[in-house]
Design an enzyme around this catalytic site. Sequence first.
Site, PDB file in Angstrom:
ATOM      1  N   ASP A 132      13.823  -2.875  -3.273  1.00  0.00           N
ATOM      2  CA  ASP A 132      12.715  -2.192  -2.591  1.00  0.00           C
ATOM      3  C   ASP A 132      11.643  -1.764  -3.588  1.00  0.00           C
ATOM      4  O   ASP A 132      11.877  -1.699  -4.805  1.00  0.00           O
ATOM      5  CB  ASP A 132      13.272  -0.956  -1.863  1.00  0.00           C
ATOM      6  CG  ASP A 132      12.471  -0.591  -0.630  1.00  0.00           C
ATOM      7  OD1 ASP A 132      11.327  -1.073  -0.497  1.00  0.00           O
ATOM      8  OD2 ASP A 132      12.981   0.193   0.193  1.00  0.00           O
ATOM      9  N   MET A 133      10.468  -1.475  -3.092  1.00  0.00           N
ATOM     10  CA  MET A 133       9.341  -0.982  -3.896  1.00  0.00           C
ATOM     11  C   MET A 133       8.426  -0.232  -2.924  1.00  0.00           C
ATOM     12  O   MET A 133       7.833  -0.839  -2.068  1.00  0.00           O
ATOM     13  CB  MET A 133       8.624  -2.183  -4.516  1.00  0.00           C
ATOM     14  CG  MET A 133       7.590  -1.873  -5.563  1.00  0.00           C
ATOM     15  SD  MET A 133       6.077  -1.123  -4.946  1.00  0.00           S
ATOM     16  CE  MET A 133       5.344  -2.442  -4.019  1.00  0.00           C
ATOM     17  N   ASP A 147       9.115  -2.387   8.374  1.00  0.00           N
ATOM     18  CA  ASP A 147       9.979  -1.306   8.857  1.00  0.00           C
ATOM     19  C   ASP A 147       9.881  -1.178  10.369  1.00  0.00           C
ATOM     20  O   ASP A 147      10.638  -0.418  10.980  1.00  0.00           O
ATOM     21  CB  ASP A 147       9.571   0.033   8.213  1.00  0.00           C
ATOM     22  CG  ASP A 147      10.095   0.160   6.791  1.00  0.00           C
ATOM     23  OD1 ASP A 147      10.949  -0.657   6.401  1.00  0.00           O
ATOM     24  OD2 ASP A 147       9.648   1.075   6.066  1.00  0.00           O
TER      25      ASP A 147
HETATM   26  C1  GLA Z   1      11.735   1.679   2.553  1.00  0.00           C
HETATM   27  C2  GLA Z   1      12.341   0.489   3.255  1.00  0.00           C
HETATM   28  C3  GLA Z   1      13.366   0.948   4.253  1.00  0.00           C
HETATM   29  C4  GLA Z   1      14.414   1.780   3.561  1.00  0.00           C
HETATM   30  C5  GLA Z   1      13.775   2.930   2.816  1.00  0.00           C
HETATM   31  C6  GLA Z   1      14.781   3.689   1.980  1.00  0.00           C
HETATM   32  O1  GLA Z   1      10.974   2.424   3.414  1.00  0.00           O
HETATM   33  O2  GLA Z   1      11.364  -0.283   3.866  1.00  0.00           O
HETATM   34  O3  GLA Z   1      13.958  -0.147   4.904  1.00  0.00           O
HETATM   35  O4  GLA Z   1      15.151   0.973   2.677  1.00  0.00           O
HETATM   36  O5  GLA Z   1      12.739   2.483   1.959  1.00  0.00           O
HETATM   37  O6  GLA Z   1      14.208   4.731   1.317  1.00  0.00           O
END
Ligand code: GLA
Length: 696
Positions: free
Chosen positions: A434-435, A504
């Site tokens: 993730d980033m 998301d």
């Molecule tokens: C981001 C990702 C989510 C989740 C959160 C965790 O928002 O897109 O799917 O992994 O980080 O903090």
Amino acid sequence: AGDLPLWERPRTTRSLSPEYRGVSACHLNYIPQEYPGHGVSDFRQPAIHPRHSDGSTVCDLVFQDYQISADKPGLPGLPAARGGNSQTLLIRLADQRTGLVVELSYTIYAEHDVLSRSARISNQGTAMLNLQSAFSSALDLPAGDYELLHLAGSWSREFETQRMPLPAGRFIVESARGASSAVHSPFVVVMEQGSNEEQGCVYATALLYSGNFAISIEQGEFGDIRVLAGINPFNFNWQLAPGASFQTPESLQVFSRQGLDGMSQIWHRFIAEKISPQQFAHQARPAYFNSWEAAYFSVDEAKMLALASQVRSLGLDLLVMDDGWFEGRNSDRTSLGDWTADRQRFPGGLETLAAGVHRQGLRFGLWVEPEMINRQSRLYATHPDWLIGVAGQPSSPARNQFVLDLSRDEVVEHLYSVMDTLLGSGSISYIKWDMNRYMTEVGSSALSAEQQGEVAHRYLLGLYRLLDRLTQKYPTVLFENCASGGGRFDLGMLHYMAQGWLSDMCDPVGRLEIVNGASYLFPPSTMAAYIGPSPNHQNGRISSLQSRGHVTFFCAARGVSLSATEMEAEQAGLQDLVSCYRESADMVVNAGFHRLLKTGNEVCWQLTAADGSEVYLGYFYLLASPNAQFRRVRLRGLDPQSFYCRAGRKEKLSGAALMHAGLAMPVMSLNQSIAGVDYMPAGDFSSVLLKLQRVQ
Ligand code: GLA
């Protein structure tokens, strides 16, 4: 000018336009060029803009020689499409006055209608020069009536399709955020006016790059079009010492006469064959459980093990523990940087948890966000100077976090050893990388004042190096790319990671738009999605499990993120969906995807198995309306001579009939039930998933 092909010879003198090197009626301002410079009779945006030691920015690139070689060389330090059954043409241009040399590379493939391009710029002069811009590709198209399609958005509404007539002037999609971003994708389509899914000449450009990019589309004074694609010149400056060279990222170009669908088929096949990691591109993806929308930060060993047994009973293959598992990480205020399991919540460490998960017959996956740091962390206490930043200027936090300076070798080395330790145990088979923030106050304390314009690109070079090493050492670990959803979903990242978390946004209505837009470029094999809760956690919409499951079906990496209570309440429905995911896992990763229908209220997609034996149709109806028209949908790419049958039905329809007359979609009715009529669930956000089988 006398050497130009007949159709490109100067035809007329243009008032106000200077003549290139005094050749009568020769104005570079309308002559198509492969890599235009600046200051010698072309007033349009140049592909390259150097500032020489004498302060001038004039760049007069003249052809020197060319060379054709079999196959395709790699791009040092950068992600690139693989070669194979290909040929590469190198064209060398030089600016005689300064010793600036440009080597343009063009690769064509026997089996793909894709042109891969990049430029290598060398300083063969004796003085330092500054590259203020160096695009990867330039495409000069003749005057005509064109339209533009690109993908724009933001968090949770990525890949919204934008379509418009091409304006006179310059239109730019770009990022100056340090990541390709959810705001614009490094992808643009210029097409003949009126092109649709099946017809029209379409010219598309996409970059294999994950950082600050720009794609500029300019309509000049004579109606000609110039498409430039590459690193964003804004805030970019690269010092090129004598003898040094600079390699641009790769730009890919696709042409199709068969409209947008024709274009997407070319991209989809090429991405799977030449960009996605080979070992995963055609491999069925595990159906997974992800803990994020089930538990957020509140994960611990007991809870995860309890979830594991529930997840197993649904038929899923992989349990992914998302954010919240490492030292002190009970909110987004703390701990990024400290990548060891929280001892209180995971007394036996990750190993014990992974062993418990494996005992349930599941594989174990983990969320990480290595590029980031919270000030509240051991890493920050030890290395406060490892952050991107500008001395004396307060750094702007985002989600309480800051960006590590991956332009520095020691930071990249550190992250490599962190990940190596995690993966070295052998118990992790999936990583969600993730980033979650863009870059601000961009600066590196390790670089000189003159080199501060290099930080953003050097960051990407560090990241690519890190990903390259990790994915080489752990080729069986499945990596999923994520950046708050689709904040860095691009071909550069997908070169290292077979799949990406598109968004998301897990609400089916929101997802429809996102998948539809992304599918112009990306095949289903690169897309990950899960069934999230209802009411949805992003927009509050209530939707059925079925429609959530049906939208998710069209992504190759599919899963569930629901709490224990939610999974229990929907157990039977989830078991059905998961078994359908598992059965179709092989098919979807290799399938052809078609956007059959998209109106304000309806969407229909088609997935066709690679061998043509099965076809799935997803038909989505957003707002219920009584007494609606009957919808027929024309399928694509079937064998006209073959016959197809709906699963569980006897009636046979020929491929020709399905493609030309179409298939009648189910109808919605609250109070009728007539035998033989196909109904879909009544109410808003309804959907059906139809399966056709080729019978002869
Ligand atoms: C981001 C990702 C989510 C989740 C959160 C965790 O928002 O897109 O799917 O992994 O980080 O903090």
